[in-house]
Motif scaffolding. Structure first.
Motif, PDB file in Angstrom:
ATOM      1  N   ASP A  81      32.736 -29.582   9.579  1.00  0.00           N
ATOM      2  CA  ASP A  81      33.449 -28.326   9.823  1.00  0.00           C
ATOM      3  C   ASP A  81      34.086 -27.744   8.573  1.00  0.00           C
ATOM      4  O   ASP A  81      34.730 -26.713   8.632  1.00  0.00           O
ATOM      5  CB  ASP A  81      34.549 -28.554  10.874  1.00  0.00           C
ATOM      6  N   GLY A  82      33.935 -28.400   7.436  1.00  0.00           N
ATOM      7  CA  GLY A  82      34.592 -27.965   6.216  1.00  0.00           C
ATOM      8  C   GLY A  82      33.836 -26.884   5.467  1.00  0.00           C
ATOM      9  O   GLY A  82      32.863 -26.304   5.953  1.00  0.00           O
ATOM     10  N   TRP A  83      34.311 -26.634   4.265  1.00  0.00           N
ATOM     11  CA  TRP A  83      33.748 -25.597   3.404  1.00  0.00           C
ATOM     12  C   TRP A  83      33.388 -26.193   2.055  1.00  0.00           C
ATOM     13  O   TRP A  83      33.922 -27.219   1.644  1.00  0.00           O
ATOM     14  CB  TRP A  83      34.762 -24.467   3.223  1.00  0.00           C
ATOM     15  N   ALA A  84      32.474 -25.533   1.361  1.00  0.00           N
ATOM     16  CA  ALA A  84      32.052 -25.939   0.022  1.00  0.00           C
ATOM     17  C   ALA A  84      32.043 -24.703  -0.860  1.00  0.00           C
ATOM     18  O   ALA A  84      32.043 -23.571  -0.360  1.00  0.00           O
ATOM     19  CB  ALA A  84      30.669 -26.575   0.062  1.00  0.00           C
ATOM     20  N   VAL A  85      32.032 -24.933  -2.165  1.00  0.00           N
ATOM     21  CA  VAL A  85      31.904 -23.827  -3.112  1.00  0.00           C
ATOM     22  C   VAL A  85      30.688 -24.123  -3.986  1.00  0.00           C
ATOM     23  O   VAL A  85      30.482 -25.252  -4.418  1.00  0.00           O
ATOM     24  CB  VAL A  85      33.184 -23.615  -3.956  1.00  0.00           C
ATOM     25  N   ALA A  86      29.855 -23.114  -4.198  1.00  0.00           N
ATOM     26  CA  ALA A  86      28.658 -23.235  -5.041  1.00  0.00           C
ATOM     27  C   ALA A  86      28.833 -22.326  -6.247  1.00  0.00           C
ATOM     28  O   ALA A  86      29.210 -21.160  -6.102  1.00  0.00           O
ATOM     29  CB  ALA A  86      27.413 -22.846  -4.250  1.00  0.00           C
ATOM     30  N   MET A  87      28.564 -22.881  -7.424  1.00  0.00           N
ATOM     31  CA  MET A  87      28.682 -22.126  -8.674  1.00  0.00           C
ATOM     32  C   MET A  87      27.290 -21.860  -9.233  1.00  0.00           C
ATOM     33  O   MET A  87      26.511 -22.787  -9.450  1.00  0.00           O
ATOM     34  CB  MET A  87      29.488 -22.927  -9.705  1.00  0.00           C
ATOM     35  N   PHE A  88      26.994 -20.587  -9.453  1.00  0.00           N
ATOM     36  CA  PHE A  88      25.697 -20.162  -9.975  1.00  0.00           C
ATOM     37  C   PHE A  88      25.894 -19.555 -11.361  1.00  0.00           C
ATOM     38  O   PHE A  88      26.793 -18.732 -11.549  1.00  0.00           O
ATOM     39  CB  PHE A  88      25.066 -19.111  -9.070  1.00  0.00           C
ATOM     40  N   LYS A  89      25.044 -19.933 -12.300  1.00  0.00           N
ATOM     41  CA  LYS A  89      25.090 -19.344 -13.640  1.00  0.00           C
ATOM     42  C   LYS A  89      24.067 -18.224 -13.703  1.00  0.00           C
ATOM     43  O   LYS A  89      22.888 -18.426 -13.398  1.00  0.00           O
ATOM     44  CB  LYS A  89      24.790 -20.380 -14.710  1.00  0.00           C
ATOM     45  N   GLY A  90      24.530 -17.043 -14.090  1.00  0.00           N
ATOM     46  CA  GLY A  90      23.626 -15.898 -14.200  1.00  0.00           C
ATOM     47  C   GLY A  90      22.922 -15.635 -12.893  1.00  0.00           C
ATOM     48  O   GLY A  90      23.523 -15.601 -11.833  1.00  0.00           O
ATOM     49  N   ARG A  91      21.604 -15.487 -12.971  1.00  0.00           N
ATOM     50  CA  ARG A  91      20.804 -15.233 -11.771  1.00  0.00           C
ATOM     51  C   ARG A  91      19.982 -16.464 -11.367  1.00  0.00           C
ATOM     52  O   ARG A  91      18.959 -16.337 -10.711  1.00  0.00           O
ATOM     53  CB  ARG A  91      19.888 -14.036 -12.010  1.00  0.00           C
ATOM     54  N   GLU A  92      20.444 -17.641 -11.785  1.00  0.00           N
ATOM     55  CA  GLU A  92      19.752 -18.877 -11.414  1.00  0.00           C
ATOM     56  C   GLU A  92      19.717 -19.019  -9.900  1.00  0.00           C
ATOM     57  O   GLU A  92      20.724 -18.778  -9.235  1.00  0.00           O
ATOM     58  CB  GLU A  92      20.453 -20.096 -12.027  1.00  0.00           C
ATOM     59  N   PRO A  93      18.566 -19.424  -9.328  1.00  0.00           N
ATOM     60  CA  PRO A  93      18.470 -19.549  -7.871  1.00  0.00           C
ATOM     61  C   PRO A  93      19.184 -20.790  -7.330  1.00  0.00           C
ATOM     62  O   PRO A  93      19.623 -20.810  -6.190  1.00  0.00           O
ATOM     63  CB  PRO A  93      16.967 -19.636  -7.607  1.00  0.00           C
ATOM     64  N   GLU A  94      19.302 -21.824  -8.155  1.00  0.00           N
ATOM     65  CA  GLU A  94      19.956 -23.058  -7.730  1.00  0.00           C
ATOM     66  C   GLU A  94      21.354 -23.143  -8.339  1.00  0.00           C
ATOM     67  O   GLU A  94      21.551 -22.798  -9.497  1.00  0.00           O
ATOM     68  CB  GLU A  94      19.141 -24.278  -8.186  1.00  0.00           C
ATOM     69  N   PRO A  95      22.317 -23.636  -7.568  1.00  0.00           N
ATOM     70  CA  PRO A  95      23.665 -23.748  -8.115  1.00  0.00           C
ATOM     71  C   PRO A  95      23.762 -24.830  -9.186  1.00  0.00           C
ATOM     72  O   PRO A  95      23.080 -25.855  -9.108  1.00  0.00           O
ATOM     73  CB  PRO A  95      24.516 -24.105  -6.891  1.00  0.00           C
ATOM     74  N   ALA A  96      24.607 -24.592 -10.175  1.00  0.00           N
ATOM     75  CA  ALA A  96      24.873 -25.590 -11.208  1.00  0.00           C
ATOM     76  C   ALA A  96      25.846 -26.643 -10.687  1.00  0.00           C
ATOM     77  O   ALA A  96      25.878 -27.764 -11.186  1.00  0.00           O
ATOM     78  CB  ALA A  96      25.457 -24.913 -12.449  1.00  0.00           C
ATOM     79  N   LEU A  97      26.614 -26.270  -9.677  1.00  0.00           N
ATOM     80  CA  LEU A  97      27.642 -27.156  -9.145  1.00  0.00           C
ATOM     81  C   LEU A  97      27.911 -26.792  -7.695  1.00  0.00           C
ATOM     82  O   LEU A  97      27.989 -25.613  -7.359  1.00  0.00           O
ATOM     83  CB  LEU A  97      28.938 -26.987  -9.963  1.00  0.00           C
ATOM     84  N   VAL A  98      28.020 -27.801  -6.837  1.00  0.00           N
ATOM     85  CA  VAL A  98      28.437 -27.605  -5.454  1.00  0.00           C
ATOM     86  C   VAL A  98      29.498 -28.662  -5.177  1.00  0.00           C
ATOM     87  O   VAL A  98      29.298 -29.841  -5.484  1.00  0.00           O
ATOM     88  CB  VAL A  98      27.275 -27.766  -4.450  1.00  0.00           C
TER      89      VAL A  98
END
Length: 158
Positions: free
Chosen positions: A25-42
């Motif tokens: 039930d929690g939340w996460a944060v995803a960090m994307f660099k530029g227009r990269e399709p995959e996050p650098a960090l979740v």
């Protein structure tokens, strides 16, 4: 263009998106660099005061996330470099050497470059390698294989 919304921030080439955690039930944060399709960090994201919705993003949290994501990318690049570049130093006869192996991960024809650099006063010669040979990408560089290559006058490496 900067975006500063409670669940999405974009600034300085980075985008943070607060997303529902699929596992609970929690939340996460995803960090994307530029227009990269995959996050650098979740990573996990804090619940808000109502214990149901996520805490809104703010400038402090965003800056911390950018710093952390940059560090993750930097470590990943260092790890990749360590996998693709190997070196050993040894003495053969009176000469001190640094033998390097640089793997070129070509999609169709990967290979590695084996190079012999004489050391003078503990430093690599500015004249570049005295020998360089293309080898298989799985070549095992060790003090023994380097010495064998030097002693064969830089013939085919085994």
């Amino acid at each position: 263009m900067a975006i500063k919304e409670p669940r999405r921030w974009r600034d300085n080439g980075w985008t943070a998106r607060v997303i529902k955690n699929e596992d609970d039930d929690g939340w996460a944060v995803a960090m994307f660099k530029g227009r990269e399709p995959e996050p650098a960090l979740v990573g996990p994201w804090t619940m808000g005061r109502d214990k149901k919705n996520p805490k809104p993003l703010d400038v402090s949290a965003f800056n911390t996330l950018v710093k952390t994501a940059n560090e993750v990318l930097r470590r990943h690049e260092q790890q990749l470099r360590a996998q693709l570049h190997k070196s050993v130093q040894l003495t053969v006869g009176e000469q001190r050497w640094e033998i390097t192996l640089d793997i070129v991960p070509d999609e169709f024809e990967p290979y590695a470059l084996l190079a012999a650099h004489p050391l003078h006063g503990g430093h690599v010669s500015i004249d570049g390698p005295v020998a360089e040979r293309r080898v298989r990408p799985d070549f095992k560089l060790s003090p023994r294989s380097a010495a064998d290559w030097i002693e064969s006058d830089f013939g085919p490496a085994r």
